[in-house]
Design a protein around this motif. Structure first.
Motif, PDB file in Angstrom:
ATOM      1  N   TRP A  99      -6.031  -7.730  15.123  1.00 33.33           N
ATOM      2  CA  TRP A  99      -6.866  -6.690  15.192  1.00 33.33           C
ATOM      3  C   TRP A  99      -5.096  -5.578  14.957  1.00 33.33           C
ATOM      4  CZ3 TRP A  99      -9.610  -6.623  20.118  1.00 33.33           C
ATOM      5  CH2 TRP A  99     -10.439  -7.483  20.213  1.00 33.33           C
ATOM      6  N   ILE A 100      -5.624  -4.063  15.385  1.00 35.63           N
ATOM      7  CA  ILE A 100      -4.632  -3.418  15.032  1.00 35.63           C
ATOM      8  C   ILE A 100      -4.756  -2.175  15.977  1.00 35.63           C
ATOM      9  CG2 ILE A 100      -6.787  -2.013  14.966  1.00 35.63           C
ATOM     10  CD1 ILE A 100      -3.427  -2.138  12.988  1.00 35.63           C
ATOM     11  N   SER A 105       2.341   6.179  17.650  1.00 36.47           N
ATOM     12  CA  SER A 105       2.769   6.735  17.187  1.00 36.47           C
ATOM     13  C   SER A 105       2.385   8.128  17.263  1.00 36.47           C
ATOM     14  CB  SER A 105       2.101   5.931  15.603  1.00 36.47           C
ATOM     15  OG  SER A 105       0.674   6.341  16.085  1.00 36.47           O
ATOM     16  N   THR A 106       3.310   9.134  17.175  1.00 41.01           N
ATOM     17  CA  THR A 106       3.252  10.496  17.106  1.00 41.01           C
ATOM     18  C   THR A 106       1.798  11.104  16.465  1.00 41.01           C
ATOM     19  OG1 THR A 106       6.020  10.665  16.751  1.00 41.01           O
ATOM     20  CG2 THR A 106       4.290  12.637  16.670  1.00 41.01           C
ATOM     21  N   ASN A 107       1.185  10.108  15.078  1.00 41.06           N
ATOM     22  CA  ASN A 107       0.123  10.778  14.750  1.00 41.06           C
ATOM     23  C   ASN A 107      -0.752   9.913  14.671  1.00 41.06           C
ATOM     24  OD1 ASN A 107       1.663  12.985  13.308  1.00 41.06           O
ATOM     25  ND2 ASN A 107       2.477  11.901  11.838  1.00 41.06           N
ATOM     26  N   GLY A 108      -0.348   8.970  15.290  1.00 41.58           N
ATOM     27  CA  GLY A 108      -1.910   7.619  15.774  1.00 41.58           C
ATOM     28  C   GLY A 108      -2.045   7.373  14.188  1.00 41.58           C
ATOM     29  N   THR A 109      -2.920   6.434  14.796  1.00 42.15           N
ATOM     30  CA  THR A 109      -3.780   5.574  13.578  1.00 42.15           C
ATOM     31  C   THR A 109      -5.116   5.391  14.003  1.00 42.15           C
ATOM     32  OG1 THR A 109      -1.850   3.616  14.354  1.00 42.15           O
ATOM     33  CG2 THR A 109      -3.323   2.980  13.629  1.00 42.15           C
ATOM     34  N   PHE A 110      -5.571   5.401  12.890  1.00 38.05           N
ATOM     35  CA  PHE A 110      -7.020   5.909  12.377  1.00 38.05           C
ATOM     36  C   PHE A 110      -7.337   4.553  11.767  1.00 38.05           C
ATOM     37  CE2 PHE A 110      -5.460   9.623  12.944  1.00 38.05           C
ATOM     38  CZ  PHE A 110      -6.281  10.317  14.003  1.00 38.05           C
ATOM     39  N   LEU A 111      -8.540   4.119  11.917  1.00 33.86           N
ATOM     40  CA  LEU A 111      -9.656   3.298  11.882  1.00 33.86           C
ATOM     41  C   LEU A 111     -10.815   3.526  10.717  1.00 33.86           C
ATOM     42  CD1 LEU A 111      -9.918   0.178  10.752  1.00 33.86           C
ATOM     43  CD2 LEU A 111     -10.760  -0.077  13.225  1.00 33.86           C
ATOM     44  N   GLU A 117      -7.384   3.885  20.058  1.00 38.04           N
ATOM     45  CA  GLU A 117      -6.559   3.817  21.171  1.00 38.04           C
ATOM     46  C   GLU A 117      -6.259   2.314  22.362  1.00 38.04           C
ATOM     47  OE1 GLU A 117      -5.783   7.520  22.816  1.00 38.04           O
ATOM     48  OE2 GLU A 117      -6.898   8.044  21.287  1.00 38.04           O
ATOM     49  N   THR A 118      -7.325   1.796  21.334  1.00 40.14           N
ATOM     50  CA  THR A 118      -7.078   0.101  22.212  1.00 40.14           C
ATOM     51  C   THR A 118      -7.254  -0.168  21.195  1.00 40.14           C
ATOM     52  OG1 THR A 118      -9.299   0.278  22.535  1.00 40.14           O
ATOM     53  CG2 THR A 118      -8.013   0.938  24.157  1.00 40.14           C
ATOM     54  N   PRO A 119      -6.351  -1.840  21.472  1.00 37.25           N
ATOM     55  CA  PRO A 119      -6.596  -2.642  20.014  1.00 37.25           C
ATOM     56  C   PRO A 119      -7.633  -3.215  19.714  1.00 37.25           C
ATOM     57  CG  PRO A 119      -4.761  -3.604  22.570  1.00 37.25           C
ATOM     58  CD  PRO A 119      -5.866  -2.585  22.700  1.00 37.25           C
ATOM     59  N   THR A 120      -8.210  -3.123  18.525  1.00 33.18           N
ATOM     60  CA  THR A 120      -9.700  -3.081  17.559  1.00 33.18           C
ATOM     61  C   THR A 120      -9.306  -3.964  16.541  1.00 33.18           C
ATOM     62  OG1 THR A 120      -9.439  -0.683  18.362  1.00 33.18           O
ATOM     63  CG2 THR A 120     -10.774  -1.456  16.825  1.00 33.18           C
ATOM     64  N   ILE A 121     -10.706  -4.509  16.782  1.00 30.10           N
ATOM     65  CA  ILE A 121     -10.769  -5.832  15.432  1.00 30.10           C
ATOM     66  C   ILE A 121     -11.069  -4.945  14.188  1.00 30.10           C
ATOM     67  CG2 ILE A 121     -12.446  -7.211  14.441  1.00 30.10           C
ATOM     68  CD1 ILE A 121     -13.384  -7.738  17.907  1.00 30.10           C
TER      69      ILE A 121
END
Length: 143
Positions: A99-100, A105-111, A117-121
């Motif tokens: 999971w990610i 974070s300031t600039n966000g995490t993109f998958l 926004e929530t834990p993602t597989i």
């Protein structure tokens, strides 16, 4: 005579009650012991996270159930870029999947170009973007 029968009946009910409670406690203890043993022997599939276009980026393989991505030197996957937060994201192995999770974070995490926004597989071949840095995820299947 009736008083003796009532007394014996009470004793039998008390024995049955204690037997049931003892059996319940034993069953719970046995299940907890089995779960703790299965968690202790749980195999974690190897994961590697690397920058695809950066030849200086080494392709390290991780075997721990939790990894931190960020600019901080204490992070497992260190990304030296100003757009990456000190503790940017976390990779966690749970429920037999990686999971990610973004750590506010300031600039966000993109998958795969979608902000999480929530834990993602995660699956093998996914592209992570932390700040402006793109990372590729490879998950080795368990053998």
């Amino acid at each position: 005579m009736l008083a003796v029968l009532v007394f014996l009946l009470r004793i039998l009910i008390l024995i049955a009650l204690f037997s049931f409670v003892g059996w319940t406690v034993y069953t719970l203890w046995r299940d907890l012991k089995f779960q703790s043993q299965s968690l202790a022997t749980q195999k974690i599939p190897h994961i590697s996270v690397y920058q695809e276009n950066d030849p200086a980026s080494s392709k390290l393989i991780y075997t721990r159930p939790e990894l931190q991505i960020g600019r901080d030197p204490a992070c497992d996957i260190q990304v030296n870029d100003e757009t990456v937060s000190n503790h940017h994201a976390r990779l966690v192995y749970k429920n037999k999947q990686w999971w990610i999770e973004d750590l506010l974070s300031t600039n966000g995490t993109f998958l795969n170009d979608e902000r999480i926004e929530t834990p993602t597989i995660l699956i093998s071949g996914d592209e992570l973007r932390v700040g402006k840095v793109s990372l590729v995820v490879e998950i080795q299947p368990l053998s």
